[in-house]
Structures are given as structure tokens and as C-alpha cells.
Design a protein around this motif. Structure first.
Motif, PDB file in Angstrom:
ATOM      1  N   ALA A   1       0.837  -1.208   0.000  1.00  0.00           N
ATOM      2  CA  ALA A   1       0.000   0.000   0.000  1.00  0.00           C
ATOM      3  C   ALA A   1       0.866   1.249   0.000  1.00  0.00           C
ATOM      4  O   ALA A   1       0.547   2.229  -0.674  1.00  0.00           O
ATOM      5  CB  ALA A   1      -0.934  -0.004   1.206  1.00  0.00           C
TER       6      ALA A   1
ATOM      7  N   ILE B   1       1.971   1.829  -3.505  1.00  0.00           N
ATOM      8  CA  ILE B   1       0.898   2.289  -4.387  1.00  0.00           C
ATOM      9  C   ILE B   1       0.512   3.727  -4.083  1.00  0.00           C
ATOM     10  O   ILE B   1       0.348   4.544  -4.981  1.00  0.00           O
ATOM     11  CB  ILE B   1      -0.321   1.346  -4.278  1.00  0.00           C
ATOM     12  CG1 ILE B   1       0.056  -0.023  -4.851  1.00  0.00           C
ATOM     13  CG2 ILE B   1      -1.533   1.926  -4.984  1.00  0.00           C
ATOM     14  CD1 ILE B   1      -0.951  -1.108  -4.592  1.00  0.00           C
ATOM     15  N   VAL B   2       0.361   4.050  -2.808  1.00  0.00           N
ATOM     16  CA  VAL B   2       0.030   5.416  -2.389  1.00  0.00           C
ATOM     17  C   VAL B   2       1.347   6.083  -2.053  1.00  0.00           C
ATOM     18  O   VAL B   2       1.834   6.006  -0.941  1.00  0.00           O
ATOM     19  CB  VAL B   2      -0.929   5.405  -1.176  1.00  0.00           C
ATOM     20  CG1 VAL B   2      -1.288   6.820  -0.766  1.00  0.00           C
ATOM     21  CG2 VAL B   2      -2.165   4.596  -1.473  1.00  0.00           C
TER      22      VAL B   2
ATOM     23  N   GLY C   1      -5.657  -1.905   8.112  1.00  0.00           N
ATOM     24  CA  GLY C   1      -6.248  -2.033   6.787  1.00  0.00           C
ATOM     25  C   GLY C   1      -6.982  -3.348   6.612  1.00  0.00           C
ATOM     26  O   GLY C   1      -8.045  -3.402   6.000  1.00  0.00           O
TER      27      GLY C   1
ATOM     28  N   ASN D   1       4.236   0.159   8.781  1.00  0.00           N
ATOM     29  CA  ASN D   1       3.594  -0.589   7.707  1.00  0.00           C
ATOM     30  C   ASN D   1       2.812  -1.780   8.249  1.00  0.00           C
ATOM     31  O   ASN D   1       1.734  -2.102   7.756  1.00  0.00           O
ATOM     32  CB  ASN D   1       4.620  -1.073   6.689  1.00  0.00           C
ATOM     33  CG  ASN D   1       5.139   0.043   5.810  1.00  0.00           C
ATOM     34  OD1 ASN D   1       4.579   1.129   5.782  1.00  0.00           O
ATOM     35  ND2 ASN D   1       6.209  -0.219   5.113  1.00  0.00           N
TER      36      ASN D   1
ATOM     37  N   MET E   1      -4.297  -5.222   1.793  1.00  0.00           N
ATOM     38  CA  MET E   1      -3.711  -4.158   0.984  1.00  0.00           C
ATOM     39  C   MET E   1      -4.787  -3.153   0.562  1.00  0.00           C
ATOM     40  O   MET E   1      -4.570  -1.941   0.623  1.00  0.00           O
ATOM     41  CB  MET E   1      -3.025  -4.739  -0.247  1.00  0.00           C
ATOM     42  CG  MET E   1      -2.317  -3.691  -1.077  1.00  0.00           C
ATOM     43  SD  MET E   1      -1.595  -4.368  -2.564  1.00  0.00           S
ATOM     44  CE  MET E   1      -3.043  -4.851  -3.464  1.00  0.00           C
ATOM     45  N   ILE E   2      -5.950  -3.646   0.155  1.00  0.00           N
ATOM     46  CA  ILE E   2      -7.052  -2.744  -0.213  1.00  0.00           C
ATOM     47  C   ILE E   2      -7.445  -1.882   0.985  1.00  0.00           C
ATOM     48  O   ILE E   2      -7.611  -0.662   0.859  1.00  0.00           O
ATOM     49  CB  ILE E   2      -8.258  -3.545  -0.738  1.00  0.00           C
ATOM     50  CG1 ILE E   2      -7.919  -4.180  -2.092  1.00  0.00           C
ATOM     51  CG2 ILE E   2      -9.495  -2.662  -0.862  1.00  0.00           C
ATOM     52  CD1 ILE E   2      -8.937  -5.198  -2.577  1.00  0.00           C
TER      53      ILE E   2
ATOM     54  N   LEU F   1      -4.620   4.724   4.030  1.00  0.00           N
ATOM     55  CA  LEU F   1      -3.615   5.727   3.660  1.00  0.00           C
ATOM     56  C   LEU F   1      -4.244   6.908   2.932  1.00  0.00           C
ATOM     57  O   LEU F   1      -3.810   8.052   3.104  1.00  0.00           O
ATOM     58  CB  LEU F   1      -2.525   5.089   2.804  1.00  0.00           C
ATOM     59  CG  LEU F   1      -1.580   4.148   3.541  1.00  0.00           C
ATOM     60  CD1 LEU F   1      -0.615   3.499   2.561  1.00  0.00           C
ATOM     61  CD2 LEU F   1      -0.828   4.878   4.639  1.00  0.00           C
ATOM     62  N   ALA F   2      -5.273   6.643   2.126  1.00  0.00           N
ATOM     63  CA  ALA F   2      -5.979   7.738   1.456  1.00  0.00           C
ATOM     64  C   ALA F   2      -6.665   8.633   2.478  1.00  0.00           C
ATOM     65  O   ALA F   2      -6.633   9.861   2.361  1.00  0.00           O
ATOM     66  CB  ALA F   2      -6.979   7.177   0.458  1.00  0.00           C
TER      67      ALA F   2
ATOM     68  N   ILE G   1      -4.733   0.718   1.623  1.00  0.00           N
ATOM     69  CA  ILE G   1      -4.789   1.810   0.646  1.00  0.00           C
ATOM     70  C   ILE G   1      -5.890   2.794   1.034  1.00  0.00           C
ATOM     71  O   ILE G   1      -5.689   4.009   1.000  1.00  0.00           O
ATOM     72  CB  ILE G   1      -4.997   1.258  -0.773  1.00  0.00           C
ATOM     73  CG1 ILE G   1      -3.733   0.543  -1.240  1.00  0.00           C
ATOM     74  CG2 ILE G   1      -5.378   2.374  -1.745  1.00  0.00           C
ATOM     75  CD1 ILE G   1      -3.905  -0.243  -2.523  1.00  0.00           C
TER      76      ILE G   1
END
Length: 84
Positions: free
Chosen positions: A18, A21-22, A39, A32, A68-69, A75-76, A72
Motif C-alpha cells: 500500500a 501504491i500510495v 487495513g 507498515n 492491501m485494499i 492511507l488515502a 490503501i
């Protein structure tokens, strides 16, 4: 004990992926792991309510993708609050 290690490993992998990606939101290994675990909990709660369900190659891979989804999404959300 093995279950805990797998849980931490899934969290670490999901948080690391993640973070890739972000961009700009890497928190180091411990961060993490925490992001990945939170997450995973977030995705485990949110995705079934949205009707999202899938099984990939193995349950471990599916767990990593779910976590992971969720990471993400987390993190958003963190990014939105950090900018404000």
C-alpha cells in the motif's frame, strides 16, 4: 504463535504494498505492519458490506490483497487529513 506471525507478515506485506501504491506514505516496518493490520480490519468490515468478495490463488494471497485494499483506503484517509 504461528498464527500471530502470519498475521504480522500479512500486515507487513500489505502495508508495504500500500505504501508503494500510495506514494509518499511509507511509515517504516512497524508503521507498515500497523497500517496493514488496521487495513485488514477495515477491509474485513467494509468490503463485505459493499458486496465485494473474491478468492484468489490461496487464502494467504487473498488475505494480503484484502489487507492491501484496506491499507490503501486507510492511507488515502490519512492523506486527506494530513493535507487539511
Amino acid at each position: 504463535m504461528t498464527g500471530l506471525l502470519i498475521f504480522l507478515l500479512v500486515g507487513a506485506i500489505a502495508g508495504w504494498l500500500a505504501g508503494l501504491i500510495v506514494r509518499g506514505f511509507g511509515f517504516g516496518l512497524i508503521g507498515n505492519i500497523v497500517v496493514g493490520i488496521i487495513g485488514a480490519l477495515l477491509a474485513g468490515w467494509l468490503l463485505p458490506r459493499l458486496g465485494v468478495s473474491f478468492v484468489l490463488i490461496s487464502p494467504l494471497v487473498t488475505s494480503i490483497v484484502y489487507a492491501m485494499i484496506g491499507a490503501i483506503i486507510l492511507l488515502a484517509i490519512i492523506g486527506v487529513f494530513k493535507r487539511a
